[in-house]
Write an enzyme that holds these catalytic residues in place. Structure first.
Site, mmCIF file in Angstrom:
data_model
loop_
_atom_site.group_PDB
_atom_site.id
_atom_site.type_symbol
_atom_site.label_atom_id
_atom_site.label_comp_id
_atom_site.label_asym_id
_atom_site.label_seq_id
_atom_site.Cartn_x
_atom_site.Cartn_y
_atom_site.Cartn_z
ATOM 1 N N HIS A 17 0.977 5.213 1.254
ATOM 2 C CA HIS A 17 0.412 6.207 2.162
ATOM 3 C C HIS A 17 0.463 7.576 1.485
ATOM 4 O O HIS A 17 1.488 7.948 0.907
ATOM 5 C CB HIS A 17 1.264 6.342 3.427
ATOM 6 N N HIS B 266 0.847 -1.198 0.000
ATOM 7 C CA HIS B 266 0.000 0.000 0.000
ATOM 8 C C HIS B 266 0.874 1.237 0.000
ATOM 9 O O HIS B 266 1.988 1.231 0.514
ATOM 10 C CB HIS B 266 -0.927 0.013 1.221
#
Ligand code: 5GP
Length: 145
Positions: free
Chosen positions: A109, A107
């Site tokens: 951020h 992922h």
């Protein structure tokens, strides 16, 4: 779990992708999902993940999924900047627990930074559901406009 290992399909982001766990969605298409971090380090902290890649980190993701994710990162960074007017934005990604990774589905951020405001602890305090829902509505409205 660290830099090397097996993908665990019970990780929280895999559950979110399958609709087994809730999230405050900001963007979704066939390949990418973006949603608010529920333990935000700043107001607007957003996560962007690939939906079709069982990759734990940047070493494992295929180039096409990585590219599709990054295109959404750029779009959402622009939305966050337009709506929240931060003075800076951090775009970050961690690989392996010693580097700060706590969820082992890759992922990105997006962390808006505001004048005079320090970052909250990484994966620390949980935001109020009402505040997250209001922020989600605000950002969705910005994208619709
Ligand atoms: P990492 O430490 O792996 O780079 O980042 C994982 C992020 O996921 C952290 O910022 C943490 O706050 C966030 N997070 C952990 N559990 C959940 C959850 O259930 N929902 C959402 N939206 N974010 C989560």
């Amino acid at each position: 779990m660290s830099l090397h290992g097996q993908y665990d399909d019970q990780n929280i982001f895999a559950q979110i992708i399958r609709g087994e766990a809730p999230c405050y969605t900001l963007y979704e298409d066939e390949h990418v999902l973006a949603f608010l971090d529920v333990f935000p380090q700043s107001y607007g902290h957003t996560l962007v993940i690939p939906k079709r890649s069982a990759a734990r980190n940047i070493l494992e993701i295929d180039a096409d999924s990585l590219s599709k994710m990054m295109v959404v990162v750029q779009k959402l960074t622009a939305v966050l900047v337009a709506e929240l007017a931060p003075v800076g934005v951090q775009v970050a990604q961690f690989n392996g627990a010693p580097a700060g990774q706590t969820v082992f589905h890759i992922h990105m951020h997006i962390v808006p930074r505001f004048e005079g405001e320090a970052l909250a602890v990484h994966a620390g305090g949980k935001a109020e559901p009402q505040a997250l829902a209001a922020l989600q509505a605000r950002l969705l409205q910005r994208m619709a406009g």
